[in-house]
Design an enzyme around this catalytic site. Structure first.
Site, PDB file in Angstrom:
ATOM      1  N   CYS A  11      -7.240  -1.280 -14.646  1.00 63.13           N
ATOM      2  CA  CYS A  11      -7.152  -2.295 -15.693  1.00 63.13           C
ATOM      3  C   CYS A  11      -6.157  -3.425 -15.426  1.00 63.13           C
ATOM      4  O   CYS A  11      -5.151  -3.247 -14.772  1.00 63.13           O
ATOM      5  CB  CYS A  11      -6.822  -1.713 -17.055  1.00 63.13           C
ATOM      6  SG  CYS A  11      -7.805  -0.283 -17.470  1.00 63.13           S
ATOM      7  N   GLY A  38     -10.225  -4.251 -12.558  1.00 59.46           N
ATOM      8  CA  GLY A  38     -11.168  -3.450 -13.326  1.00 59.46           C
ATOM      9  C   GLY A  38     -12.449  -4.218 -13.551  1.00 59.46           C
ATOM     10  O   GLY A  38     -12.399  -5.366 -13.992  1.00 59.46           O
ATOM     11  N   ASN A 112      -2.839  -1.019 -19.689  1.00 59.03           N
ATOM     12  CA  ASN A 112      -2.988  -0.718 -18.255  1.00 59.03           C
ATOM     13  C   ASN A 112      -2.076   0.462 -17.949  1.00 59.03           C
ATOM     14  O   ASN A 112      -0.870   0.386 -18.186  1.00 59.03           O
ATOM     15  CB  ASN A 112      -2.575  -1.948 -17.429  1.00 59.03           C
ATOM     16  CG  ASN A 112      -2.565  -1.685 -15.929  1.00 59.03           C
ATOM     17  OD1 ASN A 112      -1.904  -2.402 -15.188  1.00 59.03           O
ATOM     18  ND2 ASN A 112      -3.285  -0.692 -15.462  1.00 59.03           N
ATOM     19  N   GLY A 113      -2.651   1.537 -17.413  1.00 64.09           N
ATOM     20  CA  GLY A 113      -1.866   2.736 -17.089  1.00 64.09           C
ATOM     21  C   GLY A 113      -2.522   3.966 -17.666  1.00 64.09           C
ATOM     22  O   GLY A 113      -3.623   3.890 -18.213  1.00 64.09           O
ATOM     23  N   CYS A 261       4.669   1.244  -9.066  1.00 66.61           N
ATOM     24  CA  CYS A 261       3.688   1.863  -8.165  1.00 66.61           C
ATOM     25  C   CYS A 261       3.736   1.175  -6.801  1.00 66.61           C
ATOM     26  O   CYS A 261       3.469  -0.023  -6.683  1.00 66.61           O
ATOM     27  CB  CYS A 261       2.300   1.704  -8.781  1.00 66.61           C
ATOM     28  SG  CYS A 261       0.958   2.091  -7.655  1.00 66.61           S
ATOM     29  N   TYR A 267      -2.125  -2.166  -1.851  1.00 64.66           N
ATOM     30  CA  TYR A 267      -3.561  -2.385  -2.035  1.00 64.66           C
ATOM     31  C   TYR A 267      -3.970  -3.035  -3.343  1.00 64.66           C
ATOM     32  O   TYR A 267      -4.797  -3.939  -3.362  1.00 64.66           O
ATOM     33  CB  TYR A 267      -4.278  -1.025  -1.898  1.00 64.66           C
ATOM     34  CG  TYR A 267      -5.735  -1.042  -2.267  1.00 64.66           C
ATOM     35  CD1 TYR A 267      -6.664  -1.725  -1.483  1.00 64.66           C
ATOM     36  CD2 TYR A 267      -6.186  -0.370  -3.400  1.00 64.66           C
ATOM     37  CE1 TYR A 267      -8.003  -1.749  -1.830  1.00 64.66           C
ATOM     38  CE2 TYR A 267      -7.535  -0.385  -3.751  1.00 64.66           C
ATOM     39  CZ  TYR A 267      -8.439  -1.070  -2.969  1.00 64.66           C
ATOM     40  OH  TYR A 267      -9.743  -1.096  -3.311  1.00 64.66           O
ATOM     41  N   ASP A 370      -6.320  -0.769   8.421  1.00 63.87           N
ATOM     42  CA  ASP A 370      -6.737  -0.646   7.016  1.00 63.87           C
ATOM     43  C   ASP A 370      -5.519  -0.255   6.191  1.00 63.87           C
ATOM     44  O   ASP A 370      -4.498   0.174   6.730  1.00 63.87           O
ATOM     45  CB  ASP A 370      -7.849   0.401   6.892  1.00 63.87           C
ATOM     46  CG  ASP A 370      -8.671   0.208   5.619  1.00 63.87           C
ATOM     47  OD1 ASP A 370      -8.359  -0.699   4.827  1.00 63.87           O
ATOM     48  OD2 ASP A 370      -9.633   0.972   5.418  1.00 63.87           O
ATOM     49  N   CYS A 407      -3.067  10.719  -8.377  1.00 64.50           N
ATOM     50  CA  CYS A 407      -2.240   9.869  -9.237  1.00 64.50           C
ATOM     51  C   CYS A 407      -2.540  10.194 -10.702  1.00 64.50           C
ATOM     52  O   CYS A 407      -3.692  10.353 -11.074  1.00 64.50           O
ATOM     53  CB  CYS A 407      -2.557   8.399  -8.971  1.00 64.50           C
ATOM     54  SG  CYS A 407      -1.680   7.271 -10.084  1.00 64.50           S
ATOM     55  N   CYS A 460       1.859   9.835  -4.830  1.00 67.41           N
ATOM     56  CA  CYS A 460       0.620  10.172  -4.128  1.00 67.41           C
ATOM     57  C   CYS A 460       0.869  10.373  -2.630  1.00 67.41           C
ATOM     58  O   CYS A 460       0.015  10.915  -1.923  1.00 67.41           O
ATOM     59  CB  CYS A 460      -0.446   9.108  -4.373  1.00 67.41           C
ATOM     60  SG  CYS A 460       0.147   7.450  -4.065  1.00 67.41           S
TER      61      CYS A 460
HETATM   62  S1  SF4 Z   1       1.050   8.185  -7.706  1.00 66.76           S
HETATM   63 FE1  SF4 Z   1       0.627   6.588  -6.144  1.00 66.76          FE
HETATM   64  S2  SF4 Z   1      -0.999   5.301  -7.016  1.00 66.76           S
HETATM   65 FE2  SF4 Z   1      -0.080   6.496  -8.709  1.00 66.76          FE
HETATM   66  S3  SF4 Z   1       1.514   5.196  -9.572  1.00 66.76           S
HETATM   67 FE3  SF4 Z   1       2.504   6.506  -8.061  1.00 66.76          FE
HETATM   68  S4  SF4 Z   1       2.419   5.292  -6.153  1.00 66.76           S
HETATM   69 FE4  SF4 Z   1       0.968   4.379  -7.579  1.00 66.76          FE
END
Ligand code: SF4
Length: 473
Positions: A11, A38, A112-113, A261, A267, A370, A407, A460
């Site tokens: 979002c 989104g 958003n979240g 994040c 990305y 990538d 995540c 993550c």
């Molecule tokens: S777990 Fe990864 S994708 Fe989710 S908020 Fe944390 S850094 Fe971002």
């Protein structure tokens, strides 16, 4: 790379208060600039100081709104939303903004979240699990429950309009856990809030002709002609209305723990976004520079996987002195969303989106850069495609560390059993991907490329979740 085999955004939010100016078109432009966050649904709520009107539907911003719809939305304050579902089904009911009316009041919320205590919050107010359609819906319900039945006395003499929304929001956010960058509105004010960790971005801009804009990312300010003022701080609430803007800090200092994040840099965010005072493109380019020092390889050409792998590939080529070239063409008319229900259809998605430039790659040893690998299915398919088109070697270089954990903060990722890096070690991953070599950027190098040691969520990549994650998640 913009295929399903990626963590998927959750979002974009936008809000504008521009006294005396019709803002539906500005909101459309702002949402259009946030489309990458989104693509399932889009919507806006607009107020003419008499009532709040909401219009939302499934689809891209340009499909949901046309000239006629925008003309039918009068008012000089608005909030807007582009949605990718992470909790709740992908349907009209869960499109945002979410609207509630309570007696004489009406308000709307865009989020958003992801909250991480949705079930506990719902139980606390006696809602059965099936009654909660999304965490954003629950939040709106909690705020509505705290609205007074009659107009209350002002809590702050400088802010009379919107006081019920401000008070209710300030109370409700004390109970929320997880990630939320919110914009809310009633008929008179805009309220913007960022959770105490600031997982998702949110910034404030000023319109030259008067008024204020809030947006997930700075390009949405640029497109409406707003000057960037600053990011909303983690744990800050900013209110915009006839009085100008006013900042609140509703949380105890001990609760504030900045954890932006880290994948916004890798990305999610647009390359022309500014985060933590720097352009994202520059950070991605530096990721490529650091990456080129990891497992150096002799090669004839460096190429990026379009689009988000390209800045890191430029940095890699610059540092390694290996010529940069284009090896894949992306079908530019395919949007960022691609939701495939099963792995076999995801493989064919690669061919629909990317096509190799055979003359550019035939007989060449390629370094293919990538930004991340999640399941690995599309990367594997792309390696096969490059080799079938004539590449003699494919060396994969990834501008982030291995993605090993799901995540819970607003990004859609598969469960752990489907994450390639959680299943396999480095050599097993290389074998599965059919690459000639494989290397990932280290976490210290990723932080160095961004230019900050701390203040990030990297759960993550590390499994270190900044908030308590209950088993029911
Ligand atoms: S777990 Fe990864 S994708 Fe989710 S908020 Fe944390 S850094 Fe971002």
């Amino acid at each position: 790379m913009t295929l399903a085999d990626k963590p998927e955004e959750a979002c974009g939010v936008f809000a504008v208060y521009a006294p005396g100016r019709k803002v539906a078109n500005l909101t459309f432009d702002g949402l259009y600039a946030l489309q990458h966050r989104g693509q399932e649904s889009a919507g806006m709520a607009v107020s003419d100081h008499q009532s709040v009107t909401v219009y939302k539907n499934m689809g891209l911003v340009s499909h949901v709104f046309d000239d006629r719809t925008l003309a039918s939305l009068p008012g000089d304050l608005a909030i807007g939303h582009t949605r990718y579902s992470t909790t709740g089904a992908s349907n009209w009911r869960n499109a945002q903004p979410v609207y509630r009316s309570v007696g004489p009041y009406g308000f709307a919320v865009a989020h958003n979240g992801n909250l991480t205590n949705t079930i506990a919050l719902a139980e606390k107010i006696g809602m059965l699990p099936g009654m909660v359609s999304s965490d954003s819906d629950l939040m709106a319900e909690l705020i509505a429950m705290r609205f007074p039945k009659d107009k209350p006395d002002s809590v702050d003499p400088s802010i009379k309009p919107g006081e019920a929304l401000i008070d209710a929001t300030m109370e409700v956010i004390q109970d929320l856990e997880g990630a939320y960058s919110l914009v809310l509105m009633d008929s008179e004010v805009i309220v913007a809030v960022r959770d105490p960790s600031g997982f998702r971005p949110l910034c404030l801009g000023k319109l030259e002709a008067g008024g204020y804009v809030f947006a997930s990312e700075t390009p949405a300010l640029d497109v409406v002609g707003a000057r960037f003022i600053r990011e909303i701080d983690p744990g800050e609430m900013v209110v915009a209305g006839a009085f100008g803007v006013k900042s609140y800090h509703p949380f105890l200092k001990s609760k504030i723990d900045p954890k932006l994040c880290i994948f916004e840099f890798v990305y999610f965010a647009r390359p022309d976004s500014r985060l933590l005072d720097q352009e994202v493109h520059g950070a991605r380019r530096r990721m490529g520079i650091y990456l080129s020092r990891t497992l150096p390889v002799e090669a004839d050409m460096v190429m990026g996987v379009p689009d988000s792998g390209v800045p890191a590939a430029e940095g890699y080529a610059y540092e390694s002195k290996i010529p940069y070239g284009q090896g894949l063409v992306k079908n530019r008319y395919i949007g960022r969303t691609f939701i495939s229900p099963d792995p076999s259809s995801r493989v064919s998605a690669v061919r629909r989106k990317l096509n190799p430039l055979s003359e550019n790659i035939t007989g060449k040893r390629l370094v293919v850069v990538d930004d991340s690998i999640v399941r690995g299915t599309t990367t594997r398919s792309m390696v096969k495609m490059l080799k079938a088109a004539g590449a003699s070697e494919v060396h994969l270089r990834i501008s982030s560390p291995p993605y090993k954990w799901p995540c819970f903060y607003g990004i859609n990722t598969p469960s752990r059993k489907d994450l390639l890096a959680a299943k396999y070690d480095m050599e097993e991953m290389r074998t599965y991907l059919e690459a000639d070599s494989l290397a990932f950027l280290s976490l210290p190098d990723l932080r160095a490329a961004i230019g900050f040691e701390d203040g990030f969520c990297d759960a993550c990549l590390t499994g270190n979740y900044p908030t308590f994650i209950s088993i029911e998640n």
